[in-house]
Design a protein around this motif. Structure first.
Motif, PDB file in Angstrom:
ATOM      1  N   ARG A 144       0.808  -1.214   0.000  1.00 30.64           N
ATOM      2  CA  ARG A 144       0.000   0.000   0.000  1.00 30.64           C
ATOM      3  C   ARG A 144       0.848   1.275   0.000  1.00 30.64           C
ATOM      4  O   ARG A 144       0.303   2.371   0.088  1.00 30.64           O
ATOM      5  N   ARG A 145       2.165   1.144  -0.065  1.00 30.06           N
ATOM      6  CA  ARG A 145       2.995   2.332  -0.232  1.00 30.06           C
ATOM      7  C   ARG A 145       2.648   2.999  -1.565  1.00 30.06           C
ATOM      8  O   ARG A 145       2.166   2.336  -2.498  1.00 30.06           O
ATOM      9  N   PRO A 146       2.899   4.301  -1.714  1.00 34.16           N
ATOM     10  CA  PRO A 146       2.469   5.012  -2.924  1.00 34.16           C
ATOM     11  C   PRO A 146       2.978   4.415  -4.230  1.00 34.16           C
ATOM     12  O   PRO A 146       2.303   4.540  -5.259  1.00 34.16           O
ATOM     13  N   THR A 147       4.145   3.783  -4.223  1.00 34.54           N
ATOM     14  CA  THR A 147       4.629   3.153  -5.455  1.00 34.54           C
ATOM     15  C   THR A 147       4.490   1.638  -5.401  1.00 34.54           C
ATOM     16  O   THR A 147       5.060   0.934  -6.235  1.00 34.54           O
ATOM     17  N   LEU A 189       5.922  -9.612   6.462  1.00 31.54           N
ATOM     18  CA  LEU A 189       5.822  -8.484   5.541  1.00 31.54           C
ATOM     19  C   LEU A 189       5.198  -8.906   4.222  1.00 31.54           C
ATOM     20  O   LEU A 189       5.527  -9.963   3.670  1.00 31.54           O
ATOM     21  N   VAL A 190       4.306  -8.081   3.719  1.00 29.95           N
ATOM     22  CA  VAL A 190       3.835  -8.171   2.336  1.00 29.95           C
ATOM     23  C   VAL A 190       4.622  -7.121   1.575  1.00 29.95           C
ATOM     24  O   VAL A 190       4.417  -5.917   1.741  1.00 29.95           O
ATOM     25  N   GLY A 191       5.572  -7.577   0.756  1.00 29.24           N
ATOM     26  CA  GLY A 191       6.560  -6.670   0.185  1.00 29.24           C
ATOM     27  C   GLY A 191       6.081  -5.828  -0.973  1.00 29.24           C
ATOM     28  O   GLY A 191       6.512  -4.685  -1.129  1.00 29.24           O
ATOM     29  N   ASP A 192       5.194  -6.389  -1.805  1.00 33.44           N
ATOM     30  CA  ASP A 192       4.712  -5.598  -2.940  1.00 33.44           C
ATOM     31  C   ASP A 192       3.403  -6.167  -3.447  1.00 33.44           C
ATOM     32  O   ASP A 192       2.969  -7.243  -3.041  1.00 33.44           O
ATOM     33  N   ALA A 193       2.761  -5.405  -4.322  1.00 34.96           N
ATOM     34  CA  ALA A 193       1.467  -5.798  -4.873  1.00 34.96           C
ATOM     35  C   ALA A 193       1.643  -6.849  -5.958  1.00 34.96           C
ATOM     36  O   ALA A 193       2.702  -6.958  -6.593  1.00 34.96           O
ATOM     37  N   GLY A 194       0.597  -7.624  -6.190  1.00 37.15           N
ATOM     38  CA  GLY A 194       0.692  -8.730  -7.123  1.00 37.15           C
ATOM     39  C   GLY A 194       0.331  -8.422  -8.557  1.00 37.15           C
ATOM     40  O   GLY A 194       0.573  -9.240  -9.446  1.00 37.15           O
TER      41      GLY A 194
END
Length: 382
Positions: free
Chosen positions: A58-61, A333-338
């Motif tokens: 959910r970070r902006p990038t 941690l969920v590191g990034d979107a899929g």
């Protein structure tokens, strides 16, 4: 409000403005969600710890690289290495390049990511959508030298995240030492405290450059917390064998097949002294757990998140068997979107072409989520 640290006499007015802008951006950024994973208690035996997911997608990038990318730029600005017209260069096609392109555009600076020739069109498109451009290079390991060459020729700055990001996060930790809730570790602790929960027994992270595990581990130790740090490591990566053998410059020379984590060598940012456990995770298990996460929670994340979930299941099972359910929750941690992986790790034909058979790891993850035991893996067929 965090101090900007822009008082160096050597800095230009533009550099001071850029530092203030990035610090204000950091201070205004919302915390990412902490989500409880719906892990059923076993029918018999102790319930064990709760499992939570810190959703950095959910970070902006879209990834946990967002914060480290900003700190890299802040460190270079404070050192006088970047000014109003400095072109920026990096050697990666991943989430770090996406985040750096975002911040370069915020500052009005040109950004070029030197990417492997075989980098997918989807990867290049994400960098370009955030204002960057891509410069392909071959062979893949040539990207580092090429980025340095291009930066020198253009009078620009090579951000060099693999070498510099650890020091950048150290500087951020030092500047925010008095702020108990700063940084990713501070966010996790604050999230749990606000939910009336104790500090976590374990935090589970992936490791690429090593900067995230370093920053979290050092913050935990600075606060003398009992929380332990576990790192998950995919096949071919150097971190598990290097950590287990105490060899700080260990190298496998082989690339990871799990996007975002694993390296053919132990990178300078990795600090084994703050890591309590490294868990090797088979590649098929990372992909299966990523898909299991989506099926159970609706959260579509990348394969590094699957590796973290798999490692978290291992720790929850161990704590249940040891009667350690009162020690605090486990946070992965969920590191990034899929979404960037829709045509790869979420595609059956693509994963089957790589020899990944997901049935066995899914047959372990699904019953465990329902409250059954964590059964041994099925031995490979000869």
């Amino acid at each position: 409000m965090t101090v900007s640290g822009n008082e160096g006499p050597h800095l230009t007015p533009w550099a001071r403005w850029a530092i203030d802008l990035l610090v204000a951006d950091r201070d205004a950024e919302a915390r990412t969600p902490l989500r409880r994973f719906p892990l059923a208690a076993p029918a018999d035996g102790p319930p064990g710890p709760a499992l939570y997911l810190k959703d950095e997608s959910r970070r902006p990038t879209g990834s946990l690289k967002h914060g480290p990318a900003r700190e890299l730029l802040l460190t270079a600005l404070r050192a006088g290495e970047i000014d109003r017209s400095t072109p920026l260069f990096e050697a990666t096609s991943g989430n770090m390049a996406v985040a750096q392109a975002h911040f370069a555009r915020l500052l009005g600076l040109p950004f070029t990511a030197v990417v492997p020739e075989r980098a997918s069109a989807a990867k290049r498109r994400r960098i370009e959508e955030h204002g960057g451009r891509c410069h392909p290079a071959d062979p893949p390991l040539a990207v580092y030298e090429k980025a340095d060459q291009l930066a020198r020729a253009a009078g620009g700055h090579y951000l060099d995240h693999l070498r510099r990001v650890g020091a950048a996060l150290d500087a951020a930790n030092a500047a925010q030492a008095a702020e108990r809730d700063s940084g990713l570790a501070g966010e996790i602790l604050r999230d749990l405290d606000e939910a009336g929960l104790p500090a976590p027994a374990w935090i589970v992270v992936g490791v690429g450059s090593g900067a995230t595990s370093r920053a979290i581990g050092r913050r935990l130790r600075a606060r003398s917390l009992p929380t332990r740090l576990a790192v998950v490591d995919p096949e071919n990566s150097s971190y598990f064998p290097g950590w287990a053998g105490g060899v700080l410059d260990y190298s496998t020379g082989m690339p990871s097949r799990i996007e975002g984590i694993g390296r053919p060598r132990m990178e300078p940012a990795f600090d084994p002294e703050v890591v309590d456990l490294v868990i090797p995770v088979p590649d098929a298990a990372s992909v299966a757990a990523m898909r299991h996460l989506h099926a159970v929670t609706g959260l579509r994340a990348g394969p590094s998140s699957g590796a973290c979930l798999w490692g978290a299941f291992h720790l929850v099972d161990r704590m249940r068997r040891d009667g350690g359910g009162d020690a605090g929750p486990v946070v992965a941690l969920v590191g990034d979107a899929g979404e960037p992986y829709r045509d790869t790790y979420y595609d059956d034909a693509w994963t089957e072409a790589r020899g990944w058979r997901l049935a066995d790891p899914l047959a372990r993850a699904e019953p465990f989520t329902r409250g059954d035991g964590w059964r041994p893996a099925t031995p490979p067929q000869r």
